[in-house]
Design a protein around this motif. Structure first.
Motif, PDB file in Angstrom:
ATOM      1  N   PHE A  93       0.827  -1.197   0.000  1.00 30.76           N
ATOM      2  CA  PHE A  93       0.000   0.000   0.000  1.00 30.76           C
ATOM      3  C   PHE A  93       0.869   1.258   0.000  1.00 30.76           C
ATOM      4  O   PHE A  93       0.623   2.186  -0.777  1.00 30.76           O
ATOM      5  CB  PHE A  93      -0.938   0.009   1.207  1.00 30.76           C
ATOM      6  CG  PHE A  93      -1.854   1.194   1.233  1.00 30.76           C
ATOM      7  CD1 PHE A  93      -3.059   1.162   0.560  1.00 30.76           C
ATOM      8  CD2 PHE A  93      -1.504   2.354   1.917  1.00 30.76           C
ATOM      9  CE1 PHE A  93      -3.911   2.256   0.560  1.00 30.76           C
ATOM     10  CE2 PHE A  93      -2.338   3.458   1.927  1.00 30.76           C
ATOM     11  CZ  PHE A  93      -3.551   3.406   1.254  1.00 30.76           C
ATOM     12  N   CYS A 137      -3.682   0.103  -4.448  1.00 29.74           N
ATOM     13  CA  CYS A 137      -3.980   0.645  -3.113  1.00 29.74           C
ATOM     14  C   CYS A 137      -5.419   0.316  -2.706  1.00 29.74           C
ATOM     15  O   CYS A 137      -5.677  -0.031  -1.552  1.00 29.74           O
ATOM     16  CB  CYS A 137      -3.768   2.157  -3.086  1.00 29.74           C
ATOM     17  SG  CYS A 137      -2.042   2.647  -3.095  1.00 29.74           S
ATOM     18  N   TRP A 141      -5.887  -2.021   0.703  1.00 26.71           N
ATOM     19  CA  TRP A 141      -6.450  -1.477   1.946  1.00 26.71           C
ATOM     20  C   TRP A 141      -7.322  -2.491   2.695  1.00 26.71           C
ATOM     21  O   TRP A 141      -7.134  -2.669   3.906  1.00 26.71           O
ATOM     22  CB  TRP A 141      -7.210  -0.185   1.664  1.00 26.71           C
ATOM     23  CG  TRP A 141      -7.707   0.458   2.907  1.00 26.71           C
ATOM     24  CD1 TRP A 141      -8.992   0.542   3.340  1.00 26.71           C
ATOM     25  CD2 TRP A 141      -6.911   1.069   3.924  1.00 26.71           C
ATOM     26  NE1 TRP A 141      -9.055   1.189   4.549  1.00 26.71           N
ATOM     27  CE2 TRP A 141      -7.787   1.521   4.932  1.00 26.71           C
ATOM     28  CE3 TRP A 141      -5.541   1.285   4.082  1.00 26.71           C
ATOM     29  CZ2 TRP A 141      -7.337   2.160   6.075  1.00 26.71           C
ATOM     30  CZ3 TRP A 141      -5.096   1.933   5.219  1.00 26.71           C
ATOM     31  CH2 TRP A 141      -5.989   2.363   6.193  1.00 26.71           C
TER      32      TRP A 141
END
Length: 153
Positions: A93, A137, A141
Protein backbone atom coordinates in the motif's frame (compact mmCIF):
# COMPACT_ATOMS: atom_id res chain seq x y z
CA UNK A 1 -19.19 0.54 -5.91
CA UNK A 2 -16.72 -2.29 -5.40
CA UNK A 3 -18.40 -4.38 -8.11
CA UNK A 4 -18.43 -1.46 -10.54
CA UNK A 5 -14.70 -0.87 -10.09
CA UNK A 6 -14.02 -4.57 -10.55
CA UNK A 7 -16.09 -4.61 -13.75
CA UNK A 8 -14.33 -1.54 -15.14
CA UNK A 9 -10.95 -3.13 -14.46
CA UNK A 10 -12.08 -6.46 -15.92
CA UNK A 11 -13.42 -4.91 -19.12
CA UNK A 12 -10.42 -2.59 -19.38
CA UNK A 13 -8.14 -5.61 -19.13
CA UNK A 14 -10.13 -7.56 -21.70
CA UNK A 15 -10.41 -4.70 -24.20
CA UNK A 16 -6.75 -3.75 -24.00
CA UNK A 17 -5.63 -7.40 -24.21
CA UNK A 18 -7.88 -8.16 -27.19
CA UNK A 19 -6.76 -4.93 -28.83
CA UNK A 20 -3.14 -5.94 -28.29
CA UNK A 21 -3.80 -9.37 -29.81
CA UNK A 22 -5.55 -7.83 -32.82
CA UNK A 23 -2.72 -5.39 -33.49
CA UNK A 24 -0.03 -8.04 -33.14
CA UNK A 25 -1.97 -10.28 -35.54
CA UNK A 26 -2.15 -7.35 -37.96
CA UNK A 27 1.63 -6.95 -37.69
CA UNK A 28 2.15 -10.67 -38.35
CA UNK A 29 -0.18 -10.71 -41.35
CA UNK A 30 1.48 -7.62 -42.83
CA UNK A 31 4.97 -9.02 -42.39
CA UNK A 32 4.10 -12.26 -44.17
CA UNK A 33 2.20 -10.59 -47.02
CA UNK A 34 2.80 -7.87 -49.56
CA UNK A 35 1.24 -5.23 -47.27
CA UNK A 36 3.44 -2.76 -45.42
CA UNK A 37 3.10 -2.91 -41.67
CA UNK A 38 1.51 0.35 -40.49
CA UNK A 39 3.95 2.43 -38.45
CA UNK A 40 1.43 3.05 -35.67
CA UNK A 41 1.05 -0.64 -34.74
CA UNK A 42 4.24 -0.84 -32.67
CA UNK A 43 3.28 2.13 -30.53
CA UNK A 44 -0.36 1.06 -30.22
CA UNK A 45 0.63 -2.43 -29.10
CA UNK A 46 2.97 -0.92 -26.50
CA UNK A 47 0.20 1.34 -25.13
CA UNK A 48 -2.32 -1.50 -25.05
CA UNK A 49 0.14 -3.79 -23.25
CA UNK A 50 0.80 -1.10 -20.64
CA UNK A 51 -2.92 -0.57 -20.11
CA UNK A 52 -3.59 -4.32 -19.89
CA UNK A 53 -1.05 -4.53 -17.06
CA UNK A 54 -2.43 -1.39 -15.39
CA UNK A 55 -6.01 -2.66 -15.38
CA UNK A 56 -5.09 -6.21 -14.39
CA UNK A 57 -2.69 -5.40 -11.54
CA UNK A 58 -5.38 -4.39 -9.05
CA UNK A 59 -7.46 -7.43 -9.94
CA UNK A 60 -4.42 -9.64 -9.47
CA UNK A 61 -3.96 -8.27 -5.95
CA UNK A 62 -7.66 -8.70 -5.23
CA UNK A 63 -7.57 -12.39 -6.17
CA UNK A 64 -4.02 -13.11 -4.88
CA UNK A 65 -2.77 -14.00 -8.35
CA UNK A 66 0.71 -12.58 -7.91
CA UNK A 67 3.70 -14.88 -7.81
CA UNK A 68 4.52 -16.13 -4.33
CA UNK A 69 7.94 -17.34 -3.26
CA UNK A 70 6.65 -20.31 -1.28
CA UNK A 71 10.05 -22.00 -1.25
CA UNK A 72 11.37 -19.24 1.03
CA UNK A 73 8.11 -18.53 2.86
CA UNK A 74 7.66 -22.18 3.90
CA UNK A 75 11.11 -22.16 5.52
CA UNK A 76 10.16 -19.24 7.81
CA UNK A 77 9.14 -19.82 11.39
CA UNK A 78 5.42 -19.37 12.13
CA UNK A 79 6.19 -16.08 13.92
CA UNK A 80 8.14 -14.70 10.94
CA UNK A 81 5.36 -15.82 8.57
CA UNK A 82 2.87 -13.84 10.63
CA UNK A 83 5.11 -10.76 10.48
CA UNK A 84 5.52 -11.14 6.70
CA UNK A 85 1.76 -11.65 6.25
CA UNK A 86 1.14 -8.39 8.15
CA UNK A 87 3.94 -6.40 6.55
CA UNK A 88 3.41 -7.18 2.87
CA UNK A 89 -0.01 -5.51 2.45
CA UNK A 90 1.19 -2.44 4.36
CA UNK A 91 4.40 -2.14 2.34
CA UNK A 92 2.49 -2.72 -0.90
CA UNK A 93 0.00 0.00 0.00
CA UNK A 94 2.72 2.50 0.95
CA UNK A 95 4.81 1.90 -2.16
CA UNK A 96 1.86 2.24 -4.52
CA UNK A 97 0.40 5.23 -2.67
CA UNK A 98 3.70 7.04 -3.25
CA UNK A 99 3.74 5.74 -6.84
CA UNK A 100 0.20 7.06 -7.43
CA UNK A 101 0.98 10.44 -5.89
CA UNK A 102 3.98 11.03 -8.12
CA UNK A 103 2.27 9.62 -11.20
CA UNK A 104 0.00 12.69 -11.18
CA UNK A 105 3.05 14.91 -11.70
CA UNK A 106 4.29 12.59 -14.43
CA UNK A 107 0.91 12.78 -16.18
CA UNK A 108 1.06 16.59 -16.00
CA UNK A 109 4.50 16.51 -17.66
CA UNK A 110 3.17 14.29 -20.44
CA UNK A 111 0.22 16.52 -21.30
CA UNK A 112 2.45 18.73 -23.44
CA UNK A 113 3.93 15.79 -25.36
CA UNK A 114 2.52 13.78 -28.25
CA UNK A 115 3.37 10.19 -29.11
CA UNK A 116 5.42 9.98 -32.32
CA UNK A 117 3.33 7.75 -34.59
CA UNK A 118 -0.17 7.88 -33.08
CA UNK A 119 -0.11 11.53 -32.08
CA UNK A 120 -1.82 10.73 -28.78
CA UNK A 121 -1.34 12.87 -25.71
CA UNK A 122 1.34 11.20 -23.58
CA UNK A 123 -0.55 12.20 -20.44
CA UNK A 124 -3.07 9.58 -21.52
CA UNK A 125 -0.33 6.97 -21.78
CA UNK A 126 1.16 7.95 -18.42
CA UNK A 127 -2.24 7.81 -16.72
CA UNK A 128 -1.89 4.03 -16.76
CA UNK A 129 0.49 4.49 -13.82
CA UNK A 130 -2.22 6.21 -11.81
CA UNK A 131 -4.71 3.47 -12.67
CA UNK A 132 -2.30 0.77 -11.58
CA UNK A 133 -1.17 2.47 -8.38
CA UNK A 134 -4.61 3.53 -7.22
CA UNK A 135 -6.24 0.17 -7.90
CA UNK A 136 -3.48 -1.69 -6.09
CA UNK A 137 -3.98 0.64 -3.11
CA UNK A 138 -7.75 0.16 -3.39
CA UNK A 139 -7.41 -3.62 -3.10
CA UNK A 140 -4.52 -3.57 -0.60
CA UNK A 141 -6.45 -1.48 1.95
CA UNK A 142 -9.04 -4.19 2.79
CA UNK A 143 -6.18 -6.68 3.19
CA UNK A 144 -4.58 -4.35 5.74
CA UNK A 145 -7.86 -3.98 7.64
CA UNK A 146 -8.39 -7.76 7.58
CA UNK A 147 -4.84 -8.33 8.82
CA UNK A 148 -5.36 -6.08 11.83
CA UNK A 149 -8.79 -7.51 12.62
CA UNK A 150 -7.36 -11.04 12.58
CA UNK A 151 -4.46 -9.96 14.76
CA UNK A 152 -6.73 -8.48 17.41
CA UNK A 153 -9.13 -11.44 17.38
Amino acid sequence: MRKAIGKILKYGTLLSTWGLIAIVLLQIVCRFSWFDTPSWTEEASRFLFIYAIAFASGLALKTNCYVHLDMFYNRFSPKLRRVVDHAIPIITFLIFAIFSFYSVFFIALGVTEKSPSLGLNMGMAFSSMLIMGSTICYYAWPKIIKTFKNRNA
